[in-house]
Design a protein around this motif. Structure first.
Motif, PDB file in Angstrom:
ATOM      1  N   SER A  97     -29.219  15.580  18.639  1.00  0.00           N
ATOM      2  CA  SER A  97     -29.305  15.339  20.080  1.00  0.00           C
ATOM      3  C   SER A  97     -28.267  14.313  20.508  1.00  0.00           C
ATOM      4  O   SER A  97     -27.640  13.662  19.694  1.00  0.00           O
ATOM      5  N   TYR A  98     -28.142  14.167  21.834  1.00  0.00           N
ATOM      6  CA  TYR A  98     -27.166  13.245  22.411  1.00  0.00           C
ATOM      7  C   TYR A  98     -27.830  12.486  23.549  1.00  0.00           C
ATOM      8  O   TYR A  98     -28.550  13.061  24.357  1.00  0.00           O
ATOM      9  N   SER A  99     -27.584  11.187  23.629  1.00  0.00           N
ATOM     10  CA  SER A  99     -28.049  10.384  24.760  1.00  0.00           C
ATOM     11  C   SER A  99     -27.031   9.289  25.010  1.00  0.00           C
ATOM     12  O   SER A  99     -26.077   9.118  24.268  1.00  0.00           O
ATOM     13  N   GLU A 100     -27.247   8.510  26.076  1.00  0.00           N
ATOM     14  CA  GLU A 100     -26.337   7.411  26.423  1.00  0.00           C
ATOM     15  C   GLU A 100     -26.328   6.317  25.362  1.00  0.00           C
ATOM     16  O   GLU A 100     -25.313   5.712  25.093  1.00  0.00           O
ATOM     17  N   ASN A 101     -27.486   6.040  24.761  1.00  0.00           N
ATOM     18  CA  ASN A 101     -27.595   4.936  23.812  1.00  0.00           C
ATOM     19  C   ASN A 101     -27.034   5.253  22.442  1.00  0.00           C
ATOM     20  O   ASN A 101     -26.519   4.377  21.767  1.00  0.00           O
ATOM     21  N   ASP A 102     -27.167   6.475  21.990  1.00  0.00           N
ATOM     22  CA  ASP A 102     -26.661   6.833  20.675  1.00  0.00           C
ATOM     23  C   ASP A 102     -25.980   8.186  20.787  1.00  0.00           C
ATOM     24  O   ASP A 102     -26.513   9.095  21.383  1.00  0.00           O
ATOM     25  N   LYS A 103     -24.812   8.300  20.240  1.00  0.00           N
ATOM     26  CA  LYS A 103     -24.017   9.509  20.412  1.00  0.00           C
ATOM     27  C   LYS A 103     -24.587  10.703  19.661  1.00  0.00           C
ATOM     28  O   LYS A 103     -24.502  11.814  20.106  1.00  0.00           O
TER      29      LYS A 103
ATOM     30  N   LEU B 187     -40.118  29.591  26.908  1.00  0.00           N
ATOM     31  CA  LEU B 187     -39.840  28.370  27.658  1.00  0.00           C
ATOM     32  C   LEU B 187     -41.032  27.454  27.447  1.00  0.00           C
ATOM     33  O   LEU B 187     -42.172  27.918  27.416  1.00  0.00           O
ATOM     34  N   GLY B 188     -40.762  26.171  27.313  1.00  0.00           N
ATOM     35  CA  GLY B 188     -41.837  25.218  27.106  1.00  0.00           C
ATOM     36  C   GLY B 188     -41.607  23.956  27.910  1.00  0.00           C
ATOM     37  O   GLY B 188     -40.491  23.659  28.329  1.00  0.00           O
ATOM     38  N   GLY B 189     -42.673  23.234  28.119  1.00  0.00           N
ATOM     39  CA  GLY B 189     -42.591  21.956  28.821  1.00  0.00           C
ATOM     40  C   GLY B 189     -43.788  21.117  28.467  1.00  0.00           C
ATOM     41  O   GLY B 189     -44.813  21.639  28.023  1.00  0.00           O
TER      42      GLY B 189
ATOM     43  N   TYR C  60     -34.396  19.221  26.671  1.00  0.00           N
ATOM     44  CA  TYR C  60     -34.028  18.032  27.420  1.00  0.00           C
ATOM     45  C   TYR C  60     -35.283  17.174  27.538  1.00  0.00           C
ATOM     46  O   TYR C  60     -36.344  17.673  27.938  1.00  0.00           O
ATOM     47  N   LYS C  61     -35.185  15.903  27.169  1.00  0.00           N
ATOM     48  CA  LYS C  61     -36.298  14.955  27.305  1.00  0.00           C
ATOM     49  C   LYS C  61     -35.889  13.897  28.306  1.00  0.00           C
ATOM     50  O   LYS C  61     -34.924  13.160  28.101  1.00  0.00           O
ATOM     51  N   TRP C  62     -36.627  13.823  29.403  1.00  0.00           N
ATOM     52  CA  TRP C  62     -36.344  12.866  30.462  1.00  0.00           C
ATOM     53  C   TRP C  62     -37.341  11.711  30.366  1.00  0.00           C
ATOM     54  O   TRP C  62     -38.553  11.927  30.330  1.00  0.00           O
ATOM     55  N   ARG C  63     -36.857  10.478  30.291  1.00  0.00           N
ATOM     56  CA  ARG C  63     -37.686   9.273  30.202  1.00  0.00           C
ATOM     57  C   ARG C  63     -37.956   8.736  31.594  1.00  0.00           C
ATOM     58  O   ARG C  63     -37.044   8.624  32.408  1.00  0.00           O
ATOM     59  N   PHE C  64     -39.201   8.359  31.878  1.00  0.00           N
ATOM     60  CA  PHE C  64     -39.584   7.837  33.185  1.00  0.00           C
ATOM     61  C   PHE C  64     -38.970   6.471  33.477  1.00  0.00           C
ATOM     62  O   PHE C  64     -38.427   6.245  34.541  1.00  0.00           O
ATOM     63  N   ASN C  65     -39.085   5.522  32.546  1.00  0.00           N
ATOM     64  CA  ASN C  65     -38.683   4.140  32.801  1.00  0.00           C
ATOM     65  C   ASN C  65     -37.229   3.835  32.483  1.00  0.00           C
ATOM     66  O   ASN C  65     -36.644   2.948  33.072  1.00  0.00           O
TER      67      ASN C  65
ATOM     68  N   SER D 242     -33.025   9.101  27.930  1.00  0.00           N
ATOM     69  CA  SER D 242     -33.159  10.551  28.087  1.00  0.00           C
ATOM     70  C   SER D 242     -32.231  11.241  27.105  1.00  0.00           C
ATOM     71  O   SER D 242     -31.202  10.697  26.725  1.00  0.00           O
ATOM     72  N   ARG D 243     -32.583  12.464  26.724  1.00  0.00           N
ATOM     73  CA  ARG D 243     -31.850  13.105  25.641  1.00  0.00           C
ATOM     74  C   ARG D 243     -31.772  14.614  25.834  1.00  0.00           C
ATOM     75  O   ARG D 243     -32.743  15.262  26.190  1.00  0.00           O
ATOM     76  N   PHE D 244     -30.587  15.174  25.555  1.00  0.00           N
ATOM     77  CA  PHE D 244     -30.360  16.613  25.478  1.00  0.00           C
ATOM     78  C   PHE D 244     -30.087  16.935  24.021  1.00  0.00           C
ATOM     79  O   PHE D 244     -29.400  16.173  23.340  1.00  0.00           O
ATOM     80  N   GLY D 245     -30.609  18.043  23.518  1.00  0.00           N
ATOM     81  CA  GLY D 245     -30.380  18.341  22.117  1.00  0.00           C
ATOM     82  C   GLY D 245     -30.612  19.776  21.729  1.00  0.00           C
ATOM     83  O   GLY D 245     -31.046  20.594  22.521  1.00  0.00           O
ATOM     84  N   VAL D 246     -30.314  20.054  20.473  1.00  0.00           N
ATOM     85  CA  VAL D 246     -30.502  21.355  19.848  1.00  0.00           C
ATOM     86  C   VAL D 246     -31.318  21.117  18.573  1.00  0.00           C
ATOM     87  O   VAL D 246     -31.085  20.140  17.867  1.00  0.00           O
ATOM     88  N   LYS D 247     -32.274  21.998  18.309  1.00  0.00           N
ATOM     89  CA  LYS D 247     -33.055  21.851  17.079  1.00  0.00           C
ATOM     90  C   LYS D 247     -33.310  23.224  16.470  1.00  0.00           C
ATOM     91  O   LYS D 247     -33.219  24.240  17.147  1.00  0.00           O
ATOM     92  N   VAL D 248     -33.610  23.214  15.179  1.00  0.00           N
ATOM     93  CA  VAL D 248     -33.950  24.430  14.448  1.00  0.00           C
ATOM     94  C   VAL D 248     -35.228  24.133  13.678  1.00  0.00           C
ATOM     95  O   VAL D 248     -35.340  23.114  13.024  1.00  0.00           O
ATOM     96  N   GLY D 249     -36.187  25.044  13.799  1.00  0.00           N
ATOM     97  CA  GLY D 249     -37.444  24.854  13.093  1.00  0.00           C
ATOM     98  C   GLY D 249     -37.954  26.162  12.533  1.00  0.00           C
ATOM     99  O   GLY D 249     -37.370  27.223  12.749  1.00  0.00           O
ATOM    100  N   PHE D 250     -39.042  26.085  11.788  1.00  0.00           N
ATOM    101  CA  PHE D 250     -39.752  27.256  11.296  1.00  0.00           C
ATOM    102  C   PHE D 250     -41.041  27.389  12.087  1.00  0.00           C
ATOM    103  O   PHE D 250     -41.634  26.396  12.490  1.00  0.00           O
ATOM    104  N   GLY D 251     -41.485  28.584  12.289  1.00  0.00           N
ATOM    105  CA  GLY D 251     -42.772  28.824  12.920  1.00  0.00           C
ATOM    106  C   GLY D 251     -43.658  29.620  11.988  1.00  0.00           C
ATOM    107  O   GLY D 251     -43.191  30.569  11.340  1.00  0.00           O
TER     108      GLY D 251
END
Length: 161
Positions: free
Chosen positions: A38-44, A95-97, A139-144, A149-158
């Motif tokens: 993932s990518y955010s302002e605080n950590d590349k 789609l999830g939220g 995309y994870k949006w932080r309230f405070n 906040s973070r945009f990213g890509v992930k791979v998992g198993f189901g």
């Protein structure tokens, strides 16, 4: 030409697969270790692990609970959350939220707790009747703190049981 034919066959099989999206089915969805990029302002760039567990309340609608951890320097992050996934036409596209709680801990000892909203779009590619590979973007949006906040890509198993 053989590659094109193979790709078309795989696409046709994936759209005709009998997915396990019926009421009462349980999902176990661990993210592969170290492949949550993932990518955010605080950590590349960040790498982490996580898992989701859920159950289908109705056909194509699953209630999910998730947990995750990331021990990348200089910030350790712990996540707990809940959400919903909507699957489309038994093709595996979803789609999830949801809402999640994060605890951030910096190397110097500073702590921060924050709530946020997450959105996710992915595809459950069935390897067998009950096992999937699930690439997704989120995309994870932080309230405070918008910098967390973070945009990213992930791979998992189901695992659909």
């Amino acid at each position: 030409m053989k590659k094109l034919a193979l790709a078309l066959c795989l696409l046709a099989v994936s759209f005709t697969a009998q997915a396990q999206f019926e009421k009462g089915i349980t999902i176990i969805n661990p993210s592969l270790s170290g492949l949550d990029f993932s990518y955010s302002e605080n950590d590349k760039a960040k790498f982490g692990v996580g898992a989701q567990v859920g159950t289908f309340l109705a056909e194509g609608i699953a209630l999910m609970v998730n947990a995750g951890a990331d021990w990348s320097k200089p910030i350790d992050e712990y996540t707990l959350g809940t959400g919903v996934r909507f699957y489309f036409n038994k093709t595996g596209v979803y789609l999830g939220g949801g809402l999640d709680w994060n605890r951030f801990r910096w190397s110097g000892g500073k702590h921060q707790t924050d709530w946020g909203l997450g959105l996710e779009a992915g595809y459950a590619y069935f390897l067998s009747r009950t096992v999937t590979i699930e690439p997704a973007v989120y995309y994870k949006w932080r309230f405070n703190d918008g910098d967390m906040s973070r945009f990213g890509v992930k791979v998992g198993f189901g695992f659909y049981l």
